[in-house]
Structures are given as structure tokens and as C-alpha cells.
Design a protein around this motif. Structure first.
Motif, PDB file in Angstrom:
ATOM      1  N   GLN A   1       0.845  -1.195   0.000  1.00  0.00           N
ATOM      2  CA  GLN A   1       0.000   0.000   0.000  1.00  0.00           C
ATOM      3  C   GLN A   1       0.879   1.243   0.000  1.00  0.00           C
ATOM      4  O   GLN A   1       1.845   1.346   0.757  1.00  0.00           O
ATOM      5  CB  GLN A   1      -0.944   0.019   1.212  1.00  0.00           C
ATOM      6  CG  GLN A   1      -1.806   1.288   1.269  1.00  0.00           C
ATOM      7  CD  GLN A   1      -2.925   1.182   2.276  1.00  0.00           C
ATOM      8  OE1 GLN A   1      -3.647   0.191   2.297  1.00  0.00           O
ATOM      9  NE2 GLN A   1      -3.069   2.201   3.127  1.00  0.00           N
ATOM     10  N   LEU A   2       0.499   2.167  -0.863  1.00  0.00           N
ATOM     11  CA  LEU A   2       1.208   3.441  -0.973  1.00  0.00           C
ATOM     12  C   LEU A   2       0.206   4.555  -0.720  1.00  0.00           C
ATOM     13  O   LEU A   2      -0.812   4.667  -1.422  1.00  0.00           O
ATOM     14  CB  LEU A   2       1.842   3.591  -2.357  1.00  0.00           C
ATOM     15  CG  LEU A   2       2.505   4.938  -2.644  1.00  0.00           C
ATOM     16  CD1 LEU A   2       3.688   5.170  -1.708  1.00  0.00           C
ATOM     17  CD2 LEU A   2       2.955   5.011  -4.101  1.00  0.00           C
ATOM     18  N   ASP A   3       0.463   5.410   0.285  1.00  0.00           N
ATOM     19  CA  ASP A   3      -0.398   6.553   0.612  1.00  0.00           C
ATOM     20  C   ASP A   3       0.170   7.802  -0.042  1.00  0.00           C
ATOM     21  O   ASP A   3       1.330   8.178   0.206  1.00  0.00           O
ATOM     22  CB  ASP A   3      -0.500   6.744   2.118  1.00  0.00           C
ATOM     23  CG  ASP A   3      -1.198   5.577   2.800  1.00  0.00           C
ATOM     24  OD1 ASP A   3      -2.068   4.952   2.155  1.00  0.00           O
ATOM     25  OD2 ASP A   3      -0.872   5.287   3.967  1.00  0.00           O
ATOM     26  N   VAL A   4      -0.641   8.445  -0.865  1.00  0.00           N
ATOM     27  CA  VAL A   4      -0.219   9.630  -1.614  1.00  0.00           C
ATOM     28  C   VAL A   4      -1.022  10.828  -1.113  1.00  0.00           C
ATOM     29  O   VAL A   4      -2.257  10.810  -1.142  1.00  0.00           O
ATOM     30  CB  VAL A   4      -0.427   9.438  -3.126  1.00  0.00           C
ATOM     31  CG1 VAL A   4       0.076  10.667  -3.885  1.00  0.00           C
ATOM     32  CG2 VAL A   4       0.282   8.177  -3.606  1.00  0.00           C
TER      33      VAL A   4
ATOM     34  N   VAL B   1      -4.852   9.569  -1.031  1.00  0.00           N
ATOM     35  CA  VAL B   1      -5.239   8.453  -1.893  1.00  0.00           C
ATOM     36  C   VAL B   1      -4.352   7.262  -1.551  1.00  0.00           C
ATOM     37  O   VAL B   1      -3.119   7.357  -1.623  1.00  0.00           O
ATOM     38  CB  VAL B   1      -5.111   8.816  -3.385  1.00  0.00           C
ATOM     39  CG1 VAL B   1      -5.532   7.637  -4.255  1.00  0.00           C
ATOM     40  CG2 VAL B   1      -5.947  10.048  -3.713  1.00  0.00           C
ATOM     41  N   SER B   2      -4.984   6.162  -1.162  1.00  0.00           N
ATOM     42  CA  SER B   2      -4.255   4.938  -0.828  1.00  0.00           C
ATOM     43  C   SER B   2      -4.346   3.975  -2.009  1.00  0.00           C
ATOM     44  O   SER B   2      -5.452   3.615  -2.429  1.00  0.00           O
ATOM     45  CB  SER B   2      -4.825   4.291   0.436  1.00  0.00           C
ATOM     46  OG  SER B   2      -4.703   5.169   1.547  1.00  0.00           O
ATOM     47  N   VAL B   3      -3.172   3.579  -2.518  1.00  0.00           N
ATOM     48  CA  VAL B   3      -3.099   2.669  -3.667  1.00  0.00           C
ATOM     49  C   VAL B   3      -2.577   1.321  -3.177  1.00  0.00           C
ATOM     50  O   VAL B   3      -1.500   1.226  -2.580  1.00  0.00           O
ATOM     51  CB  VAL B   3      -2.171   3.236  -4.760  1.00  0.00           C
ATOM     52  CG1 VAL B   3      -2.137   2.288  -5.960  1.00  0.00           C
ATOM     53  CG2 VAL B   3      -2.642   4.622  -5.184  1.00  0.00           C
ATOM     54  N   GLN B   4      -3.353   0.285  -3.420  1.00  0.00           N
ATOM     55  CA  GLN B   4      -2.961  -1.082  -3.067  1.00  0.00           C
ATOM     56  C   GLN B   4      -2.556  -1.819  -4.351  1.00  0.00           C
ATOM     57  O   GLN B   4      -3.366  -1.907  -5.282  1.00  0.00           O
ATOM     58  CB  GLN B   4      -4.120  -1.804  -2.362  1.00  0.00           C
ATOM     59  CG  GLN B   4      -4.542  -1.142  -1.065  1.00  0.00           C
ATOM     60  CD  GLN B   4      -5.804  -1.740  -0.476  1.00  0.00           C
ATOM     61  OE1 GLN B   4      -6.488  -2.549  -1.112  1.00  0.00           O
ATOM     62  NE2 GLN B   4      -6.130  -1.354   0.752  1.00  0.00           N
TER      63      GLN B   4
ATOM     64  N   PRO C   1       9.118   2.169  -8.456  1.00  0.00           N
ATOM     65  CA  PRO C   1       7.666   2.022  -8.702  1.00  0.00           C
ATOM     66  C   PRO C   1       6.828   2.987  -7.871  1.00  0.00           C
ATOM     67  O   PRO C   1       5.805   3.480  -8.339  1.00  0.00           O
ATOM     68  CB  PRO C   1       7.388   0.561  -8.325  1.00  0.00           C
ATOM     69  CG  PRO C   1       8.496   0.176  -7.399  1.00  0.00           C
ATOM     70  CD  PRO C   1       9.691   0.946  -7.856  1.00  0.00           C
ATOM     71  N   HIS C   2       7.249   3.301  -6.657  1.00  0.00           N
ATOM     72  CA  HIS C   2       6.463   4.201  -5.813  1.00  0.00           C
ATOM     73  C   HIS C   2       6.398   5.596  -6.429  1.00  0.00           C
ATOM     74  O   HIS C   2       5.335   6.232  -6.415  1.00  0.00           O
ATOM     75  CB  HIS C   2       7.063   4.262  -4.413  1.00  0.00           C
ATOM     76  CG  HIS C   2       6.839   2.995  -3.631  1.00  0.00           C
ATOM     77  ND1 HIS C   2       7.157   2.887  -2.293  1.00  0.00           N
ATOM     78  CD2 HIS C   2       6.347   1.792  -3.990  1.00  0.00           C
ATOM     79  CE1 HIS C   2       6.856   1.673  -1.863  1.00  0.00           C
ATOM     80  NE2 HIS C   2       6.367   0.985  -2.889  1.00  0.00           N
ATOM     81  N   ASP C   3       7.505   6.051  -6.963  1.00  0.00           N
ATOM     82  CA  ASP C   3       7.499   7.371  -7.597  1.00  0.00           C
ATOM     83  C   ASP C   3       6.614   7.377  -8.838  1.00  0.00           C
ATOM     84  O   ASP C   3       5.904   8.363  -9.111  1.00  0.00           O
ATOM     85  CB  ASP C   3       8.930   7.773  -7.974  1.00  0.00           C
ATOM     86  CG  ASP C   3       9.800   7.999  -6.745  1.00  0.00           C
ATOM     87  OD1 ASP C   3       9.222   8.136  -5.641  1.00  0.00           O
ATOM     88  OD2 ASP C   3      11.033   8.016  -6.895  1.00  0.00           O
ATOM     89  N   GLN C   4       6.649   6.298  -9.593  1.00  0.00           N
ATOM     90  CA  GLN C   4       5.826   6.207 -10.790  1.00  0.00           C
ATOM     91  C   GLN C   4       4.333   6.215 -10.433  1.00  0.00           C
ATOM     92  O   GLN C   4       3.542   6.927 -11.053  1.00  0.00           O
ATOM     93  CB  GLN C   4       6.172   4.918 -11.560  1.00  0.00           C
ATOM     94  CG  GLN C   4       5.539   4.812 -12.936  1.00  0.00           C
ATOM     95  CD  GLN C   4       6.262   5.648 -13.973  1.00  0.00           C
ATOM     96  OE1 GLN C   4       7.268   6.296 -13.669  1.00  0.00           O
ATOM     97  NE2 GLN C   4       5.738   5.661 -15.188  1.00  0.00           N
ATOM     98  N   ILE C   5       3.957   5.444  -9.439  1.00  0.00           N
ATOM     99  CA  ILE C   5       2.551   5.400  -9.020  1.00  0.00           C
ATOM    100  C   ILE C   5       2.113   6.756  -8.491  1.00  0.00           C
ATOM    101  O   ILE C   5       1.014   7.246  -8.798  1.00  0.00           O
ATOM    102  CB  ILE C   5       2.360   4.298  -7.956  1.00  0.00           C
ATOM    103  CG1 ILE C   5       2.562   2.916  -8.581  1.00  0.00           C
ATOM    104  CG2 ILE C   5       0.977   4.392  -7.328  1.00  0.00           C
ATOM    105  CD1 ILE C   5       2.539   1.773  -7.580  1.00  0.00           C
ATOM    106  N   THR C   6       2.962   7.398  -7.701  1.00  0.00           N
ATOM    107  CA  THR C   6       2.633   8.719  -7.163  1.00  0.00           C
ATOM    108  C   THR C   6       2.396   9.724  -8.274  1.00  0.00           C
ATOM    109  O   THR C   6       1.453  10.538  -8.213  1.00  0.00           O
ATOM    110  CB  THR C   6       3.767   9.205  -6.245  1.00  0.00           C
ATOM    111  OG1 THR C   6       3.940   8.273  -5.172  1.00  0.00           O
ATOM    112  CG2 THR C   6       3.444  10.577  -5.673  1.00  0.00           C
TER     113      THR C   6
END
Length: 327
Positions: A65-68, A84-87, A105-110
Motif C-alpha cells: 500500500q502506498l499513501d499519496v 489516496v491509498s493505492v494497493q 515504482p512508488h514514484d511512478q505510481i505517485t
């Protein structure tokens, strides 16, 4: 034993043991040979050639999970902060793409989350942002799936977990909500007051109706009693006028007795002599007689006639001439 041999044995044992390694559950290991990709190893005990093969990296296959946190502006020019939480997770069959094609990948998703949210939220006013947060999350998931599937990542879900307007905006919204609730409360209180007033008016109307019926019944019985009294007096030789006078005098004394029985009464009856009651009776009889005479005269008057142009001739009581007959 020769020390050199011991060193070689220890070194050889170390080399032999380095050929074995373990991979944890829900993870994969990338093996390279002389810097070139060789294979992907899954969970369990694995073997590689010492000094030739090496572990290039480990890939986590569990859901992450990544919280943006995003700050953006709505259509009505209100700045808000959204969380926005991305799972997401790495697809097991695409570990190679996830490891070699995408470094951060985290930077790309953000970046994709920022792009989608800042494209969708400015189209909505603040109230719609709260109501349509699920639509925003679905839009973010759709865009991320299209972009990240190429790199071996699967977007499980996206959630808009927090919408935080400026503190002044929140205070204004709270005041609006409080005013709306006060308005609703005032409406309900007014409705309750109206119901109470209507119910009270209906009760008073019913009470007055019953009271009027009681008074009417009382007067009807009084009138019936007066008629019977007059008949009784007529039977003993007393005419109607004398009987009426006697009844009025009797009621006059009954009224005086009722007034005197109440010690707290401040009512004054003027005039209070029996002669006054007799005079009142004579006036009433005279009025009734005059009314009957006038009624009989009006019945004998000629009817109004109409002219040829269908206009009526008004009747003049002082005019004693004969009515005009139609031509």
C-alpha cells in the motif's frame, strides 16, 4: 595438519555453502550470471553456481500500500488536501518486468495519482468531491492499471481515504450545517405550535358548540315552561299580558336572589325595581306588535312591475299612486 590446507578447506566449504540459498514465501529472487539475467527463483531452497551466479535482487509479491498526499483545487476555488491509498502487487509471471523495467515504482505510481486527481477534482465543486470520491478512486485505478500493467504491477484497489479542506472552509461548512439544522428545528417547532393552536381552536369551537347547544336547550326548556305557566294562569282567569308580567316579575326577583347569594359578586343591576321589569315587558310587547303590523302592511303592498326594456321600477313606500301597468 598443514595450515594452508586448512585455509583451502575452509574456503572450499564457504564456496560450497554459498551455492545454496532460500527464498521466502510470497517473494521471488532474480539470478544473474556475469551480469546477465539468468532466471527467477521462487520460494524454497535454491541452488546457484558459486562465483558465477549471483542474487541480483529480491521482489516482494505481497500486496503493498502506498499513501499519496495531494493538494489540489476544486471548481469553486477551494484548496483541499486528499489522501489516496493505492494497493498494488507484483504479478508473479512478470517479475522480470517489475525488476528491470521500473526502478522506482512508488514514484511512478505517485506521479500517475497526482496526474489523475489534479485532472478530475478541478471539474467538481467541493460538495461533489465528497459525494463522488468513489468515482475519483475508480478513475485513478483505471489509469494506473493501464500504465503499470506494462511494468508487471497489478493495481488491486485505490481508495480516497481523506478529504481535508482548509480550516476556514470547514468552519464555514459547519456554520452552514448548523444554520440549516436550526432552520429545520424552527420549522418543526412552528409546525408543532400550529398543531397546538389548531387543536386548541378545535377544542374551543367544540366547547362553544356544546355550550351553545346547552344554552339553546336551556332557553327551549325555559320557553316551554313559560308556555305552560301562561296556560296554567289562563286557566284560572288571568290573561296572557298579566301572566307575562307576573312571570317577568318573578324572574326579576329570582335574578336578584341569585345575585345576592354570591357574596363576592360586584354586579349591579340597573334599574332594579319590579316596575322596570314591567316597563321592559311592555316595550317588548309593543315592539312585537309594531313588527307584526309592519309585516302585514308589506305583504299587502303591490308587486314591482317591469318596463318594456326589462328594467325594474323600484317600489317607493311613500308613493300611494297606482302601479303602472305594462303597455
Amino acid at each position: 595438519m598443514n595450515p594452508v590446507l586448512i585455509v583451502f578447506l575452509v574456503f572450499g566449504l564457504f564456496i560450497f555453502l554459498s551455492a545454496f540459498f532460500t527464498v521466502k514465501q510470497q517473494s521471488s529472487v532474480i539470478i544473474e550470471r556475469f551480469g546477465k539475467f539468468l532466471s527467477v527463483r521462487n520460494s524454497g531452497l535454491q541452488l546457484k553456481i558459486p562465483l558465477i551466479d549471483r542474487i541480483a535482487g529480491r521482489v516482494n509479491l505481497r500486496i503493498q500500500q502506498l499513501d499519496v498526499m495531494i493538494e489540489t483545487k476544486t471548481k469553486d476555488n477551494v484548496f483541499i488536501k486528499m489522501k489516496v491509498s493505492v494497493q498494488f502487487k507484483v504479478i508473479q509471471n512478470h517479475v522480470y518486468e517489475a525488476f528491470y523495467k521500473l526502478e522506482y515504482p512508488h514514484d511512478q505510481i505517485t506521479a500517475y495519482v497526482f496526474d489523475v486527481v489534479r485532472a478530475e477534482v478541478p471539474k467538481l465543486i467541493l460538495d461533489d468531491v465528497f459525494e463522488r470520491k468513489d468515482d475519483i478512486a475508480i478513475g485513478v485505478k483505471r489509469e494506473l492499471n493501464e500504465a503499470m500493467m506494462t511494468y508487471g504491477y497489478d493495481i488491486i484497489n485505490t481508495l480516497v481515504t481523506d478529504i481535508d479542506p482548509d480550516i476556514q472552509v470547514k468552519n464555514a461548512m459547519n456554520r452552514i450545517n448548523a444554520a440549516d439544522r436550526e432552520k429545520t428545528a424552527a420549522m418543526f417547532e412552528s409546525e408543532a405550535q400550529r398543531i397546538r393552536i389548531v387543536a386548541k381552536a378545535k377544542a374551543e369551537a367544540e366547547s362553544k358548540k356544546l355550550q351553545g347547544q346547552g344554552i339553546a336547550d336551556q332557553r327551549r326548556e325555559i320557553a316551554r315552561g313559560l308556555v305552560e305557566s301562561v296556560e296554567v294562569l289562563n286557566n284560572v282567569g288571568i290573561n296572557s299580558q298579566e301572566a307575562s308580567a307576573l312571570i317577568v316579575i318573578t324572574q326579576h326577583y329570582d335574578t336578584l336572589q341569585a345575585i345576592g347569594a354570591d357574596t363576592n359578586s360586584n354586579l349591579i343591576l340597573l334599574p332594579n325595581s319590579p316596575q322596570a321589569a314591567s316597563d321592559m315587558l311592555n316595550c317588548m310587547v309593543t315592539s312585537f306588535t309594531a313588527s307584526n303590523i309592519i309585516g302585514e302592511q308589506m305583504k299587502k303592498q303591490p308587486k314591482r312591475v317591469k318596463k318594456q326594456d326589462n328594467t325594474a321600477i323600484d317600489y317607493n313606500p311613500s308613493d300611494t299612486s297606482s302601479p303602472v301597468e305594462p303597455a
